[in-house]
Write an enzyme that holds these catalytic residues in place. Structure first.
Site, mmCIF file in Angstrom:
data_model
loop_
_atom_site.group_PDB
_atom_site.id
_atom_site.type_symbol
_atom_site.label_atom_id
_atom_site.label_comp_id
_atom_site.label_asym_id
_atom_site.label_seq_id
_atom_site.Cartn_x
_atom_site.Cartn_y
_atom_site.Cartn_z
ATOM 1 N N LEU A 20 0.818 -1.218 0.000
ATOM 2 C CA LEU A 20 0.000 0.000 0.000
ATOM 3 C C LEU A 20 0.846 1.260 0.000
ATOM 4 O O LEU A 20 0.420 2.305 -0.492
ATOM 5 C CB LEU A 20 -0.912 0.014 1.231
ATOM 6 C CG LEU A 20 -1.941 -1.123 1.314
ATOM 7 C CD1 LEU A 20 -2.678 -1.070 2.652
ATOM 8 C CD2 LEU A 20 -2.931 -1.049 0.158
ATOM 9 N N GLY A 21 2.043 1.183 0.556
ATOM 10 C CA GLY A 21 2.898 2.366 0.623
ATOM 11 C C GLY A 21 4.095 2.102 1.504
ATOM 12 O O GLY A 21 4.197 1.058 2.157
ATOM 13 N N TYR A 25 11.034 4.003 7.505
ATOM 14 C CA TYR A 25 11.590 2.715 7.924
ATOM 15 C C TYR A 25 10.538 1.606 7.924
ATOM 16 O O TYR A 25 10.732 0.550 8.520
ATOM 17 C CB TYR A 25 12.212 2.829 9.323
ATOM 18 C CG TYR A 25 11.268 3.247 10.417
ATOM 19 C CD1 TYR A 25 10.533 2.292 11.119
ATOM 20 C CD2 TYR A 25 11.090 4.591 10.753
ATOM 21 C CE1 TYR A 25 9.650 2.653 12.122
ATOM 22 C CE2 TYR A 25 10.205 4.962 11.758
ATOM 23 C CZ TYR A 25 9.499 3.992 12.443
ATOM 24 O OH TYR A 25 8.626 4.366 13.435
ATOM 25 N N VAL A 28 3.898 -0.725 4.250
ATOM 26 C CA VAL A 28 2.561 -1.147 4.655
ATOM 27 C C VAL A 28 1.954 -2.012 3.556
ATOM 28 O O VAL A 28 2.005 -1.668 2.371
ATOM 29 C CB VAL A 28 1.654 0.070 4.932
ATOM 30 C CG1 VAL A 28 0.272 -0.386 5.394
ATOM 31 C CG2 VAL A 28 2.284 0.974 5.989
ATOM 32 N N LYS A 44 1.822 -3.075 8.909
ATOM 33 C CA LYS A 44 2.997 -2.211 8.824
ATOM 34 C C LYS A 44 4.213 -3.052 9.181
ATOM 35 O O LYS A 44 4.338 -3.540 10.308
ATOM 36 C CB LYS A 44 2.843 -1.038 9.799
ATOM 37 C CG LYS A 44 3.943 -0.001 9.716
ATOM 38 C CD LYS A 44 3.571 1.186 10.615
ATOM 39 C CE LYS A 44 4.597 2.303 10.528
ATOM 40 N NZ LYS A 44 4.177 3.488 11.329
ATOM 41 N N ASP A 137 3.244 14.916 13.637
ATOM 42 C CA ASP A 137 3.471 14.704 12.203
ATOM 43 C C ASP A 137 2.135 14.719 11.471
ATOM 44 O O ASP A 137 1.862 13.856 10.639
ATOM 45 C CB ASP A 137 4.206 13.381 11.969
ATOM 46 C CG ASP A 137 4.748 13.256 10.535
ATOM 47 O OD1 ASP A 137 4.864 14.296 9.844
ATOM 48 O OD2 ASP A 137 5.045 12.131 10.102
#
Length: 492
Positions: A20-21, A25, A28, A44, A137
Site C-alpha cells: 500500500l505504501g 523505515y 505497509v 505495517k 506529524d
C-alpha cells in the site's frame, strides 16, 4: 507460509496481497486474516536491520500509544508480532486511501465537506490532548479514509508521537516541513501547539488546493516559513467568516498568539458539541425522549433539553425572536439524531418532536418577519447616510454595495443561502473598516450598519435551519430507514 507474489514478507495467520505504501523505515501491506472471517487488515512491516536507536524509540512509542487507544477517528492497532527479520503492526484497514489523494483528485473540497472532516480530526485530537499525547506529524498523508463511499477520517502514523503535557517543550526536528510549525522549523523550543499549526495547513490545503507555503525547494520553503509576513487567505473560493477566522487563528506564526486547544475544540466552525456522530448524538436522542410538550420531565437538564425549556419559556413570555432562535439551536442537536436512531419507535417519537419544533418555529418566523422588515427599512436608511459620508472611501462603498445586494437577494424566494453568503462577505469587510475607523458620526453609523447586518444574517441562518429541518423530516418519511442512514453518512 509465504504470501502471494514475490518479495512479500511472511506472517503466520495472514495472507499479504499488495503493497500500500512505504515510509522512512516501514512498508505497509494489505492483508487478509486466514481465519473464517477473512478480515482485511493493513500490516505495517518494519525491517529490524533498518532501525537505528531513534527509530526503535519511535516504533516503541507508536506501539505504546496505539495499543491503549480506541477512538472512531484514530486507526486501531489490532495486534503486533515479530520474527527474526521484521516487526509487524497489524492495523485497521482503511479502503479510502489518504486525505492527500482525496483532496488532489477533487482539486479542492467544499467548505461543508472540509468542516465534517475537520470535526472528525478535532475529535481525535481532543481525545489525544486529554491524554497528553501530541502527534507531531500531522499531514494529509497521515490521515486515512475509512472508504470512498462513506468516508470517515482516521488519524494514522504515530511514529513521531510523544507524551507531551501542554507545558512540555522539545527542540528535536520532527514531521514534514510543509506542515511543520515555524517554531519547529526554526529549531526553537516548541510544545503541543505545533499540532494546531499543522491542522491549519491541512485545512488551508483542503479549501484552496495546496498548502500555504508550497515551494520548489526546502530552502525556499524555509524562507517562507521564517518570514514574518502575514498569511493572506485567497478570496476564492468564498468561505464563511467563521471558517476564515479559524484558519487565521491556526496559522498564527507566534505560538503564544495561536489559538489554544480548548478554543479550537470550542470554535463555532468546529463546534464539536454539535458534531453529527452516533456517539455524540446518543445522549441527545435519549434525552429527547424525556422532553414533554411544555418542558422537561426527567433529570437535571443538559444543554439541548435546556434549549427547548428556555424556548418554551420565551415563547410563553411573548419574546418571539428569542424563542425562534432557541428552537433553531435545539434543532442543531435533534435533527441529526433522526439519522442515527435505529429503534423504529424512538425514531418516530423524535420525528414527532422535531415536527412540533419546526411547526412552532414557522409560526414564530411569521411573527418575527414583520419586525425584521422594519429592521430592513432602518438598515436601508443607515446605508444611504453612510454612502453620503463615504464618497472618499471606495472600499467602504464596495462593501455597502455587497450589503445592498444581500438585501435584494433576501427578497427572492429560495435565495436565503446566497443572501447569507453576501451578508457574511459584506460583514467581513465592514468589521475590518469599523476597527480602523476614527471616532465620529461615520463610525457610529458604521457600527449601527454592522449590527443591522449581523441581525439580518442571524435571522437568515434561522430561516435556513427551519427549512433544512423540515426537509430532513420529510426525507425520512419518504425513504426507508437503511437508505436514510446510509445517505446521511455519504459525503457528496
Amino acid at each position: 507460509m509465504a504470501g502471494p507474489g514475490w518479495g512479500l514478507p511472511r506472517l503466520d495467520g495472514f495472507i499479504l496481497t499488495e503493497r500500500l505504501g512505504s515510509g522512512t523505515y516501514a512498508t505497509v501491506y494489505k492483508a487478509y486474516a486466514k481465519k473464517d472471517t477473512r478480515e482485511v487488515v493493513a500490516i505495517k512491516c518494519v525491517a529490524k536491520k533498518s532501525l537505528n536507536k531513534a527509530s526503535v524509540e519511535n516504533l516503541l512509542t507508536e506501539i505504546e500509544i496505539l495499543k491503549g487507544i480506541r477512538h472512531p477517528h484514530i486507526v486501531q492497532l489490532k495486534d503486533f508480532q515479530w520474527d527474526n527479520d521484521n516487526i509487524y503492526l497489524i492495523m485497521e484497514f482503511c479502503a479510502g486511501g489518504d486525505l492527500s489523494r482525496f483532496i488532489h483528485t477533487r482539486r479542492i473540497l467544499p467548505e461543508k465537506v472540509a468542516r465534517v472532516f475537520m470535526q472528525q480530526l478535532a475529535s481525535a485530537l481532543q481525545f489525544l490532548h486529554e491524554r497528553n499525547i501530541s502527534h507531531l506529524d500531522l499531514k494529509p498523508q497521515n490521515i486515512l479514509l475509512s472508504s470512498l463511499e462513506r468516508p470517515h477520517l482516521k488519524l494514522a502514523d504515530f511514529g513521531f508521537a510523544q507524551h507531551m503535557s501542554p507545558w512540555d517543550e522539545k527542540h528535536v526536528l520532527r514531521g514534514s516541513p510543509l506542515y511543520m510549525a515555524p517554531e519547529m522549523v526554526c529549531r526553537r523550543q516548541y510544545d503541543a501547539r505545533v499540532d494546531l499549526w499543522s491542522v491549519g495547513v491541512i485545512l488551508y490545503e483542503a479549501l484552496f488546493g495546496q498548502p500555504p507555503f508550497a515551494s520548489r525547494s526546502f530552502s525556499e520553503l524555509e524562507e517562507k516559513i521564517r518570514s514574518n509576513r502575514l498569511i493572506e487567505l485567497p478570496l476564492r473560493p468564498q468561505l464563511s467568516l467563521d471558517c476564515r477566522d479559524l484558519l487565521q487563528r491556526l496559522l498564527e506564526r507566534d505560538p503564544s498568539r495561536r489559538i489554544s486547544f480548548q478554543d479550537f475544540f470550542a470554535h463555532p466552525w468546529v463546534d464539536l458539541e454539535h458534531m453529527p456522530s452516533g456517539e455524540s448524538l446518543a445522549q441527545a436522542v435519549r434525552r429527547l425522549m424525556e422532553i414533554g410538550k411544555g418542558g422537561l420531565i426527567a433529570d437535571p437538564p443538559i444543554p439541548q433539553t435546556a434549549l427547548v425549556v428556555e424556548a418554551v419559556k420565551k415563547d410563553q413570555e411573548g419574546d418571539a425572536a428569542a424563542a425562534l432562535s432557541l428552537y433553531c439551536k435545539a434543532l442543531d442537536f435533534f435533527v441529526p439524531a433522526l439519522h442515527y436512531e435505529v429503534d423504529a419507535k424512538r425514531k418516530e417519537a423524535i420525528k414527532a418532536k422535531v415536527g412540533q419544533y419546526v411547526s412552532r418555529a414557522e409560526e414564530l418566523k411569521a411573527i418575527v418577519s414583520s419586525s425584521n422588515q422594519a429592521l430592513l427599512r432602518q438598515g436601508t436608511t443607515v446605508q444611504e447616510l453612510l454612502r453620503e459620508m463615504a464618497r472618499d472611501k471606495p472600499r467602504l462603498l464596495a462593501a455597502l454595495e455587497v450589503a445592498s445586494a444581500a438585501m435584494a437577494k433576501e427578497e427572492e424566494t429560495g435565495k436565503e443561502r446566497d443572501a447569507l453568503d453576501l451578508y457574511q462577505h459584506s460583514l467581513g469587510e465592514l468589521l475590518l473598516l469599523l476597527a480602523a475607523e476614527a471616532p465620529g458620526r461615520r463610525r457610529e453609523l458604521l457600527h449601527t450598519e454592522v449590527q443591522n447586518l449581523m441581525a439580518r444574517a442571524e435571522y437568515l441562518k434561522e430561516q435556513i435551519k427551519i427549512k433544512e429541518s423540515h426537509w430532513e423530516a420529510e426525507s425520512l418519511d419518504k425513504e426507508g430507514l437503511s437508505e436514510s442512514v446510509r445517505s446521511s453518512c455519504t459525503l457528496q
